[in-house]
Enzyme design. Structure first.
Site, PDB file in Angstrom:
ATOM      1  N   ASP A 144      -1.995  -5.964  -1.058  1.00  0.00           N
ATOM      2  CA  ASP A 144      -1.641  -7.379  -0.910  1.00  0.00           C
ATOM      3  C   ASP A 144      -2.212  -7.982   0.369  1.00  0.00           C
ATOM      4  O   ASP A 144      -2.619  -9.159   0.383  1.00  0.00           O
ATOM      5  CB  ASP A 144      -0.128  -7.588  -0.997  1.00  0.00           C
ATOM      6  CG  ASP A 144       0.697  -6.655  -0.124  1.00  0.00           C
ATOM      7  OD1 ASP A 144       0.137  -5.975   0.761  1.00  0.00           O
ATOM      8  OD2 ASP A 144       1.923  -6.599  -0.337  1.00  0.00           O
ATOM      9  N   GLY A 163       0.801  -1.219   0.000  1.00  0.00           N
ATOM     10  CA  GLY A 163       0.000   0.000   0.000  1.00  0.00           C
ATOM     11  C   GLY A 163       0.830   1.264   0.000  1.00  0.00           C
ATOM     12  O   GLY A 163       2.060   1.231  -0.078  1.00  0.00           O
TER      13      GLY A 163
END
Length: 490
Positions: free
Chosen positions: A238, A80
């Protein structure tokens, strides 16, 4: 009809892979068709990602996947917070900054002088970490190029743009930014207004529309490959993909997404935005099917990998498997440290930092690599215990089991220590949880599978192997962990 094939582009801070997933008889089999090391470099004393080099490697992997047959979908997930700015010609204005770049040091404190931490949390519900997107942007207010920026894209959205030309902001990654209203699941007008008024950055102009995970946003550029291959915005953070693939059989579970970072917490159906939650520094990231990932970031196995890198440069060759075997034979909880200490964020001599932290808390200072490894793993397990206990109290729920997913689920010593610390069974696996979650969301998007998150997790259970760890193997009573917690956080 041939079995449907999907390509998961899974980029972590430590490795990039293209994983080919074949759906057959209600289960995925996965094959890694390409792996590469993400490249970072210094430019004018700042740390950047080589995004175009990464994209070249993604194309190599996709072409390897296409050699196995036509793809039904392609999806990209990454870490992120990091982003790239593109100009009207579709070119990067500069290589994306790396979240470990030092430009954000001290920025949160400056930011909160005229926008309170409480107000930011009320909207964004985000753990304060100096590399959050909002602080990266605040640090870059004087950078050239904002007026020339046509779109500001988070990294998975940037690679999606390169693949198909779509400019979108996928929800789960956007929720790591500090710019989102997590209750409304859209950009926060209040926060974006402040960024323009205080920093002169017109984010309302350059941030693209939010899309939910599982949205088909385009087709692969024909110059990359002819044919109508869908490009799908998956759960592109993820962690969100990994949590989607948790093979849970109950809703009362905690999780640890274990890799370079460890993200520990609970899956909820609503954000928790209380003042107590803010002070405990919990984040409310958004997930698949309206879920909220209530979690806190812990440094994770980054500390171990950086320690190994230091020993490789400054000492004899070491073998990680031998280090872990040796660490397992050492006494438990001799030295424990706070794995959320910001000194562990940046690259460098990690063993010296750990030694200094041990000295500050009047503990035995590790001297050998094995002792440092034991300190790191004991400390990680201790922090998991602390974070999950706090999350459970703030959410008023009690987990019955803990799922560990990601590459760190292969670390058997850490898994067992986690079971001991938490006093709960730990189910480890899948190690490729992020790629599997990516594939599951793609398959549902094109109609190859159907159902809700429970149904996706049923496919996950059929697609992976897990191992269960139960507390009691090391005969460590909870009082020993209580004592260790007092020492680490004194």
């Amino acid at each position: 009809m041939t079995d449907p094939l999907f390509a998961a582009v899974d980029l972590g801070a430590g490795s990039g892979r293209v994983i080919l997933g074949c759906l057959r008889d209600g289960r995925f089999t996965m094959e890694e068709v390409h792996r590469f090391d993400p490249v970072l470099f210094c430019l004018e004393d700042h740390l950047h990602w080589d995004a175009m080099g990464h994209f070249d490697q993604i194309l190599i992997g996709l072409r390897a996947g296409l050699s196995h047959g036509e793809l039904r979908g392609i999806g990209v997930d990454t870490w992120g917070v990091d982003y790239g700015r593109i100009n009207p010609a579709g070119e990067l204005i500069e290589p994306p900054f790396h979240y470990r770049d030092s430009r954000t040091q001290g920025i949160p404190q400056v930011f909160f002088r005229d926008f309170s931490a409480q107000e930011l949390y009320d909207h964004a519900g985000l753990q304060v970490m100096e590399f959050n997107t909002i602080f990266q942007m605040a640090s870059s207010a004087l950078d050239a190029g904002w007026n020339e920026t046509a779109a500001c894209l988070f990294l998975p959205d940037l690679f999606t743009y390169f693949l198909c030309g779509a400019t979108v902001a996928e929800l789960t990654n956007a929720s790591t930014s500090g710019l989102l209203d997590v209750s409304e699941r859209t950009w926060s007008p209040r926060i974006l207004g402040h960024m323009q008024q205080r920093y002169g950055i017109d984010l309302a102009r350059v941030l693209p529309p939010i899309v939910e995970p599982g949205t088909t946003v385009g087709v692969l550029h024909p110059q990359i490959h002819p044919g109508e291959i869908p490009v799908i915005s998956v759960a592109s953070h993820d962690t969100a993909s990994a949590i989607c693939a948790i093979p849970a059989q109950t809703t009362k579970f905690a999780y640890i997404s274990s890799g370079t970072w460890s993200l520990a917490g609970l899956e909820l159906d609503h954000p928790i935005l209380s003042e107590e939650s803010r002070l405990a520094n919990f984040t409310n990231e958004l997930g698949v099917d309206g879920t909220v990932h209530y979690l806190r970031n812990v440094m994770g196995l980054w500390v171990l990998s950086q320690s190994c890198h230091h020993w490789k440069l400054h000492g004899p060759d070491i073998d990680l498997a031998d280090l872990l075997d040796g660490a397992a034979k050492l006494p438990a909880l001799v030295t424990v440290v706070d794995m959320e200490d910001p000194r562990l964020l940046h690259p460098g001599d990690m063993p010296s930092r750990l030694a200094a932290m041990a000295a500050e808390t009047d503990q035995i200072i590790p001297t050998t690599p094995g002792e440092f490894v034991r300190c790191i793993l004991d400390s990680l397990a201790l922090d998991y215990r602390r974070v999950i206990a706090q999350a459970s109290r703030l959410a008023n729920t009690e987990p019955e089991v803990v799922h560990i997913v990601g590459g760190g689920s292969r670390n058997e010593l850490l898994n067992q220590l986690s079971a001991e610390a938490l006093g709960l069974p730990v189910i480890a696996g899948p190690a490729e949880g992020t790629a599997l979650g990516n594939l599951l969301v793609q398959a549902r998007a094109v109609g190859a599978v159907s159902g809700d998150l429970t149904d996706l997790r049923r496919i996950s259970r059929s697609s992976c192997t897990t191992k269960t760890y139960t507390p009691g193997v090391f005969s460590l009573p909870q009082s020993a962990w209580d004592d260790a917690e007092r020492r680490a956080y004194s």
